[in-house]
Design an enzyme around this catalytic site. Sequence first.
Site, PDB file in Angstrom:
ATOM      1  N   SER A 155       6.265  -4.429  -4.437  1.00  0.00           N
ATOM      2  CA  SER A 155       5.684  -3.483  -3.468  1.00  0.00           C
ATOM      3  C   SER A 155       6.366  -2.123  -3.567  1.00  0.00           C
ATOM      4  CB  SER A 155       5.844  -4.024  -2.048  1.00  0.00           C
ATOM      5  OG  SER A 155       5.069  -5.178  -1.884  1.00  0.00           O
ATOM      6  N   GLN A 211     -14.329 -24.929   6.619  1.00  0.00           N
ATOM      7  CA  GLN A 211     -14.482 -25.663   7.884  1.00  0.00           C
ATOM      8  C   GLN A 211     -15.908 -26.208   8.036  1.00  0.00           C
ATOM      9  OE1 GLN A 211     -11.700 -26.007   9.420  1.00  0.00           O
ATOM     10  NE2 GLN A 211     -12.298 -26.982  11.324  1.00  0.00           N
ATOM     11  N   GLU A 258       8.248  -5.926 -11.354  1.00  0.00           N
ATOM     12  CA  GLU A 258       9.507  -6.495 -11.871  1.00  0.00           C
ATOM     13  C   GLU A 258      10.047  -7.479 -10.840  1.00  0.00           C
ATOM     14  OE1 GLU A 258      12.220  -3.385 -12.930  1.00  0.00           O
ATOM     15  OE2 GLU A 258      10.783  -2.487 -14.336  1.00  0.00           O
ATOM     16  N   GLU A 300      -1.851  -5.930  -6.577  1.00  0.00           N
ATOM     17  CA  GLU A 300      -2.251  -4.508  -6.513  1.00  0.00           C
ATOM     18  C   GLU A 300      -2.019  -3.901  -5.117  1.00  0.00           C
ATOM     19  OE1 GLU A 300      -5.791  -3.183  -8.685  1.00  0.00           O
ATOM     20  OE2 GLU A 300      -5.672  -5.064  -9.776  1.00  0.00           O
TER      21      GLU A 300
HETATM   22  N1  COS Z   1      -1.970   9.363  -6.459  1.00  0.00           N
HETATM   23  C1  COS Z   1      -1.215  10.350  -6.994  1.00  0.00           C
HETATM   24  N2  COS Z   1       0.057  10.610  -6.602  1.00  0.00           N
HETATM   25  C2  COS Z   1       0.591   9.816  -5.659  1.00  0.00           C
HETATM   26  C3  COS Z   1      -0.135   8.762  -5.064  1.00  0.00           C
HETATM   27  C4  COS Z   1      -1.477   8.556  -5.490  1.00  0.00           C
HETATM   28  N3  COS Z   1      -2.207   7.583  -4.969  1.00  0.00           N
HETATM   29  N4  COS Z   1       0.653   8.150  -4.150  1.00  0.00           N
HETATM   30  C5  COS Z   1       1.823   8.800  -4.167  1.00  0.00           C
HETATM   31  N5  COS Z   1       1.782   9.810  -5.070  1.00  0.00           N
HETATM   32  C6  COS Z   1       2.846  10.757  -5.351  1.00  0.00           C
HETATM   33  C7  COS Z   1       3.341  11.390  -4.063  1.00  0.00           C
HETATM   34  O1  COS Z   1       2.555  12.509  -3.716  1.00  0.00           O
HETATM   35  C8  COS Z   1       4.765  11.789  -4.437  1.00  0.00           C
HETATM   36  O2  COS Z   1       4.718  12.984  -5.194  1.00  0.00           O
HETATM   37  P1  COS Z   1       5.880  14.098  -5.090  1.00  0.00           P
HETATM   38  O3  COS Z   1       7.116  13.408  -5.608  1.00  0.00           O
HETATM   39  O4  COS Z   1       5.400  15.181  -5.985  1.00  0.00           O
HETATM   40  O5  COS Z   1       5.972  14.455  -3.665  1.00  0.00           O
HETATM   41  C9  COS Z   1       5.200  10.665  -5.370  1.00  0.00           C
HETATM   42  O6  COS Z   1       3.993  10.095  -5.890  1.00  0.00           O
HETATM   43  C10 COS Z   1       5.995   9.596  -4.647  1.00  0.00           C
HETATM   44  O7  COS Z   1       5.226   9.105  -3.571  1.00  0.00           O
HETATM   45  P2  COS Z   1       5.873   8.381  -2.298  1.00  0.00           P
HETATM   46  O8  COS Z   1       7.002   9.213  -1.763  1.00  0.00           O
HETATM   47  O9  COS Z   1       4.765   8.009  -1.368  1.00  0.00           O
HETATM   48  O10 COS Z   1       6.523   7.092  -2.985  1.00  0.00           O
HETATM   49  P3  COS Z   1       7.023   5.741  -2.368  1.00  0.00           P
HETATM   50  O11 COS Z   1       8.021   5.160  -3.277  1.00  0.00           O
HETATM   51  O12 COS Z   1       7.434   5.918  -0.956  1.00  0.00           O
HETATM   52  O13 COS Z   1       5.658   4.876  -2.443  1.00  0.00           O
HETATM   53  C11 COS Z   1       4.181   3.053  -1.934  1.00  0.00           C
HETATM   54  C12 COS Z   1       5.475   3.805  -1.661  1.00  0.00           C
HETATM   55  C13 COS Z   1       4.180   1.883  -0.981  1.00  0.00           C
HETATM   56  C14 COS Z   1       2.948   3.923  -1.630  1.00  0.00           C
HETATM   57  C15 COS Z   1       4.054   2.611  -3.411  1.00  0.00           C
HETATM   58  O14 COS Z   1       5.285   2.108  -3.858  1.00  0.00           O
HETATM   59  C16 COS Z   1       2.981   1.545  -3.619  1.00  0.00           C
HETATM   60  O15 COS Z   1       1.781   1.814  -3.687  1.00  0.00           O
HETATM   61  N6  COS Z   1       3.412   0.270  -3.733  1.00  0.00           N
HETATM   62  C17 COS Z   1       2.565  -0.864  -4.035  1.00  0.00           C
HETATM   63  C18 COS Z   1       2.424  -0.982  -5.480  1.00  0.00           C
HETATM   64  C19 COS Z   1       1.605  -2.110  -5.905  1.00  0.00           C
HETATM   65  O16 COS Z   1       0.401  -2.076  -5.780  1.00  0.00           O
HETATM   66  N7  COS Z   1       2.272  -3.164  -6.433  1.00  0.00           N
HETATM   67  C20 COS Z   1       1.626  -4.269  -6.955  1.00  0.00           C
HETATM   68  C21 COS Z   1       1.839  -4.306  -8.428  1.00  0.00           C
HETATM   69  S1  COS Z   1       0.440  -3.954  -9.344  1.00  0.00           S
HETATM   70  S2  COS Z   1      -0.405  -5.717  -9.529  1.00  0.00           S
END
Ligand code: COS
Length: 381
Positions: A134, A338, A129, A365
């Site tokens: 990220s 290059q 969005e 991603e």
């Molecule tokens: N598989 C399954 N579950 C997952 C997971 C995974 N790979 N990663 C995280 N989770 C779960 C966690 O275990 C947590 O579970 P609980 O609530 O039960 O504890 C929950 O999801 C939340 O995880 P977390 O606290 O790590 O969330 P955040 O908001 O801090 O996550 C990141 C941060 C950076 C990891 C995440 O937002 C991310 O991957 N961002 C990038 C996204 C992306 O690729 N964007 C581009 C758009 S797509 S083109």
Amino acid sequence: MPDRTFLDWPFFEPRHRDLAAQADDWAARTVPALVDHHDVDGSCRRLVAALGEAGFLRFAAPEDGVFDVRALCLLRETFARHDGLADFAFAMQGLGTGALTLSGTPAQREAVLPGVRAGRRIAAFALTEPEAGSDVAQIALAVRPAGDGIVRLDGEKTWISNGGIADTYVVFARSGEAPGARGLSAYLVPADTPGLRIAERLDTIAPHPLARLHFENCRVPAQNRIGEAGAGFKVAMATLDVFRSTVGAAALGFARRALDASLARAQNRTLFGAPLAAMQLTQTSLAEMATAIDTAALHVYRAAWTRDSGAPRITREAAMAKMVATEAAQEVIDRAVQLHGGEGVRSGSVPETLYREIRALRIYEGATEVQKLVIARQILA
Ligand code: COS
């Protein structure tokens, strides 16, 4: 001819080697006639149809619900080596339905996946969005009950690949069971649903179908929810765990093409009375390119093999693979530019095209910086 020795690595089974050869042969014969980079919509439609007809999309939307990640990576690497749009058309059929394959009900899968597999239906993954790229937990597009088993979606998505040509979107929305990551749900939204409109088409340095989507009182059956209410974040992350290593594979395909072009250039171009390849500075460059490519390939196929061997999560391996391979490919392609001199920046030359194609892979991603966060969290946990 690109280096094929990596196919002898123990990560692969004989069927993978056959698939790589088959895809390479198909792409060489078929892709050039289907692609017109001035008509990305038409090119992607033609590519999806041809990929479906040739049977390759069965790997993007597997009938038994089990991804063969090594096959996905080999196909992306091979298609990317031939043309960025061929890779894109293939990959988005998988990313756009990954949530369904992993978490959909049998009825949801049956309604969408056969068309996607056959190349008759184009899929898209709508996560990002304007204020949540990220930081996925910030998703604001709202989904609310609207009575009679219907929900309504209101908000915006942007940078959506296949936006504008997709038939089906998997949309991640705030359903509000809890704040942040625990209050999201995924929904299947057909492109022709009233209230969903393409607000803007987005142009980039390596054009492909991309759009900003606007949702206003966009109503779909509540049963279009994919997975549990409030589980949308995990559904998204599980999908990304599979597809992030494949982004690394696409980068690898671009890098291999850059190295091939550079080897030919170094052997055919004369400088100061000798082939460019005779200069030690050139040899250093070529050696570093080849080493970066092997390092990337080891990471990509390690992640894919780990997933295929039954690991429930490959979060760390996939993040490393995406980061290492996309960064390595950028480096390799820059060196190729290059080594090609002026030809390297001529519009439409191989190095120039690759230089534009690779850049977005370090961002989408999960940008490299996000992969570092993900890796650090995994090793600190
Ligand atoms: N598989 C399954 N579950 C997952 C997971 C995974 N790979 N990663 C995280 N989770 C779960 C966690 O275990 C947590 O579970 P609980 O609530 O039960 O504890 C929950 O999801 C939340 O995880 P977390 O606290 O790590 O969330 P955040 O908001 O801090 O996550 C990141 C941060 C950076 C990891 C995440 O937002 C991310 O991957 N961002 C990038 C996204 C992306 O690729 N964007 C581009 C758009 S797509 S083109």
